[in-house]
Design an enzyme around this catalytic site. Structure first.
Site, short mmCIF file in Angstrom:
data_model
loop_
_atom_site.label_atom_id
_atom_site.label_comp_id
_atom_site.label_asym_id
_atom_site.label_seq_id
_atom_site.Cartn_x
_atom_site.Cartn_y
_atom_site.Cartn_z
N THR A 43 46.65 65.43 58.16
CA THR A 43 47.00 65.18 59.57
C THR A 43 46.04 64.21 60.24
O THR A 43 44.85 64.16 59.90
CB THR A 43 46.96 66.52 60.36
N ARG A 44 46.54 63.45 61.21
CA ARG A 44 45.73 62.58 62.06
C ARG A 44 46.25 62.69 63.49
O ARG A 44 47.47 62.65 63.71
CB ARG A 44 45.85 61.10 61.62
N HIS A 102 25.08 60.76 61.80
CA HIS A 102 23.63 60.66 61.57
C HIS A 102 23.24 60.37 60.13
O HIS A 102 22.20 59.78 59.88
CB HIS A 102 22.90 61.92 62.10
N LYS A 143 46.17 56.26 64.11
CA LYS A 143 47.24 56.26 65.13
C LYS A 143 47.69 54.86 65.47
O LYS A 143 48.80 54.66 65.96
CB LYS A 143 46.77 57.01 66.39
N LYS A 157 43.51 73.56 60.75
CA LYS A 157 42.50 72.58 60.34
C LYS A 157 41.56 72.26 61.51
O LYS A 157 42.02 71.95 62.61
CB LYS A 157 43.21 71.30 59.88
N CYS A 185 36.10 63.30 53.63
CA CYS A 185 36.73 62.02 53.94
C CYS A 185 35.63 61.19 54.60
O CYS A 185 34.62 61.76 55.02
CB CYS A 185 37.86 62.29 54.93
N HIS A 223 43.23 60.51 54.06
CA HIS A 223 43.81 61.74 53.51
C HIS A 223 43.39 62.95 54.35
O HIS A 223 42.55 62.82 55.24
CB HIS A 223 43.39 61.93 52.05
C1 LIG Z 1 38.02 62.75 58.46
C2 LIG Z 1 38.74 61.68 59.21
C3 LIG Z 1 39.49 62.03 60.34
C4 LIG Z 1 40.14 61.04 61.08
N1 LIG Z 1 40.92 61.43 62.13
C5 LIG Z 1 41.65 60.50 62.78
C6 LIG Z 1 42.57 60.91 63.78
O1 LIG Z 1 42.71 62.10 64.07
N2 LIG Z 1 43.30 59.95 64.39
C7 LIG Z 1 43.18 58.63 64.08
O2 LIG Z 1 43.87 57.81 64.67
N3 LIG Z 1 42.32 58.21 63.10
C8 LIG Z 1 41.58 59.12 62.46
N4 LIG Z 1 40.73 58.75 61.45
C9 LIG Z 1 40.58 57.32 61.14
C10 LIG Z 1 41.67 56.78 60.27
O3 LIG Z 1 42.09 57.73 59.33
C11 LIG Z 1 41.14 55.50 59.63
O4 LIG Z 1 40.79 54.58 60.67
C12 LIG Z 1 42.17 54.84 58.74
O5 LIG Z 1 42.75 55.78 57.88
C13 LIG Z 1 41.51 53.73 57.95
O6 LIG Z 1 42.50 53.09 57.18
P1 LIG Z 1 42.12 51.85 56.25
O7 LIG Z 1 43.40 51.29 55.76
O8 LIG Z 1 41.19 50.95 56.96
O9 LIG Z 1 41.28 52.50 55.05
P2 LIG Z 1 41.82 53.30 53.79
O10 LIG Z 1 43.06 54.03 54.11
O11 LIG Z 1 40.69 54.07 53.22
O12 LIG Z 1 42.27 52.15 52.79
C14 LIG Z 1 41.39 51.25 52.18
C15 LIG Z 1 41.95 50.94 50.82
O13 LIG Z 1 41.26 49.84 50.25
C16 LIG Z 1 41.21 50.02 48.86
N5 LIG Z 1 40.16 49.14 48.33
C17 LIG Z 1 38.86 49.12 48.72
N6 LIG Z 1 38.19 48.17 48.02
C18 LIG Z 1 39.08 47.57 47.20
C19 LIG Z 1 38.97 46.53 46.23
N7 LIG Z 1 37.81 45.91 45.98
N8 LIG Z 1 40.08 46.20 45.54
C20 LIG Z 1 41.26 46.80 45.79
N9 LIG Z 1 41.40 47.80 46.70
C21 LIG Z 1 40.34 48.19 47.39
C22 LIG Z 1 40.92 51.50 48.73
O14 LIG Z 1 41.26 52.03 47.46
C23 LIG Z 1 41.77 52.08 49.84
O15 LIG Z 1 43.04 52.52 49.38
C24 LIG Z 1 40.05 59.70 60.69
C25 LIG Z 1 39.31 59.34 59.56
C26 LIG Z 1 38.67 60.33 58.81
C27 LIG Z 1 37.89 59.94 57.60
#
Ligand SMILES: Cc1cc2nc3c(=O)[nH]c(=O)nc-3n(C[C@H](O)[C@H](O)[C@H](O)COP(=O)(O)OP(=O)(O)OC[C@H]3O[C@@H](n4cnc5c(N)ncnc54)[C@H](O)[C@@H]3O)c2cc1C
Length: 389
Positions: A48-49, A279, A354, A272, A321, A45
């Protein structure tokens, strides 16, 4: 008991893309999420990314992001929603410590990769940076900038929402607000238990984000660390609206001297800016999701003041986040060492969004064929010496 060809645990960036691609391929699939994605409790969330073709994190990511850019446009055409804003990306170093031969400098790494892979870009000196991007009027005379016109930013919540909606339209079943509490497997397939039901499938993809360590146990709990990150939207002058590129600015040595930000968007009046911290380790359950005025002031003084012209100290909005990071900051994408028929996708160490569209397609191919067109071998678990418990 309901049985599917594939199950996906976690419907954030990775899971939404996987469910969409599976449904599109005609696979009977169900996705499960403990929350109601898109939501503000994980890693996807904050509006933007950044996305860029020259991925300074490593050459292995270039084919993945290229394919993702193609898929975002395909999704836009299918949904009518705007997901990928090609604002251009400026990666720049303006640091008193800058050494033009430092192979670890992120701008130089990005530049080198672009040269190797023929990615369109412009190399800028300090005068050119100041002329072209007045918000960087303060850069030092030694500054260098890499501008990639094809880069920009994604709308993460919209990307997730669109893929989940399209997946449902193609027959996927989504169980939202339901938490997975147990996973087992045998020769025939996998069994997944939630707080409400038990499901079975031939294949399972686990993309549980910050919660992956807790859900999966060893060795993942030893390899994945959660780090709280703060995002700030500072008031921006009207001239910056629509004019600023997405950027990554290195202004000194170490992680605390790197920040990134986005184009000031029409109608929002703010820009933003964020940093990455590695750390202080946290957990998804104990994460402090509030941001204090003092934290906003510190961010302004350390990252914005004297670095970004036209951006004021007033915090218009803030968010927390979390990254989930592996020891080498690269992804883990591999079959589970103990569970059969199960692929694990780590939350990608703060730089995964991305790549998520193409990774979802690769995970869907793994469910169907046991392998993917994209080479994901560099993300294997084997590269780590797993500490014994
Ligand atoms: C502040 C911040 C800035 C970033 N900036 C960038 C950027 O500029 N460019 C870029 O490419 N990437 C960026 N990233 C990284 C990128 O956003 C993440 O790598 C990506 O969103 C991770 O996606 P995900 O699906 O792994 O996790 P998530 O999107 O968090 O999804 C995991 C899901 O699993 C669910 N879940 C967990 N445990 C269970 C369970 N036991 N049962 C059922 N559901 C469960 C959760 O509810 C959640 O919805 C950034 C990340 C952050 C935090």
């Amino acid at each position: 008991m309901q049985r599917y060809q594939a199950l996906v645990i976690g419907l954030g960036a990775m899971g939404a893309a996987t469910v969409y691609q599976l449904a599109k391929a005609g696979v009977t699939v169900a996705g499960i999420d403990r929350h109601h994605p898109p939501h503000t409790f994980g890693s996807s969330h904050g509006d933007t990314r950044i996305t860029r073709l020259s991925v300074g994190e490593g050459a292995q990511y270039v084919p993945i992001v290229r394919e993702s850019h193609r898929i975002w446009r395909e999704l836009e055409a299918e949904s009518g929603e705007s997901l990928f804003e090609q604002s251009g990306v400026l990666v720049l170093t303006s640091s008193p410590d800058f050494d033009p031969h430092d192979a670890s400098d992120f701008t130089l790494r990005t530049l080198k990769l672009a040269q190797t892979y023929g990615i369109e870009h412009t190399l800028l000196n300090a005068t050119q940076i100041r002329q072209r991007f007045p918000q960087f009027a303060h850069v030092l005379d030694s500054a260098i900038g890499y501008f990639e016109p094809e880069g920009g930013f994604l709308r993460p919540e919209r990307c997730i929402d669109v893929q989940l909606r399209l997946a449902e339209q193609r027959g996927a079943t989504l169980f939202k607000g339901e938490t997975v509490t147990g996973i087992s497997s045998d020769e025939q397939g996998v069994t997944v238990t939630t707080n409400l039901r038990t499901l079975q499938a031939d294949k399972l993809v686990i993309s549980a984000g910050n919660w992956a360590g807790d859900l999966l146990g060893s060795p993942f709990d030893q390899l994945l660390s959660v780090y709280r990150q703060q995002l700030f939207w500072f008031e921006a002058d009207a001239e910056l609206v629509g004019a600023s590129p997405t950027f990554i600015l290195t202004h000194g040595a170490g992680d605390s001297n790197v920040n990134y930000g986005f184009a000031a968007l029409p109608g929002e009046g703010s820009l933003k800016v964020a940093t990455a911290q590695y750390h202080t380790v946290s957990t998804p359950d104990t994460l402090d999701r509030t941001v204090s005025p003092a934290q906003g002031q510190a961010m302004y003084e350390q990252q914005v003041q004297g670095r970004l012209a036209g951006v004021g100290p007033t915090v218009v909005k803030s968010a927390v986040c979390a990254y989930t990071v592996t020891p080498d900051h690269h992804f883990i994408i591999d079959e589970h060492p103990a569970l059969q028929h199960t692929l694990v996708a780590s939350p990608c160490s703060g730089h995964g969004f991305k790549h998520s569209a193409a990774l979802g397609k690769a995970f869907a191919q793994w469910c169907q064929h046991g392998s993917s067109e994209l080479d994901l071998s560099s993300f294997s678990l084997q590269r780590f010496a797993i500490p014994s418990t």
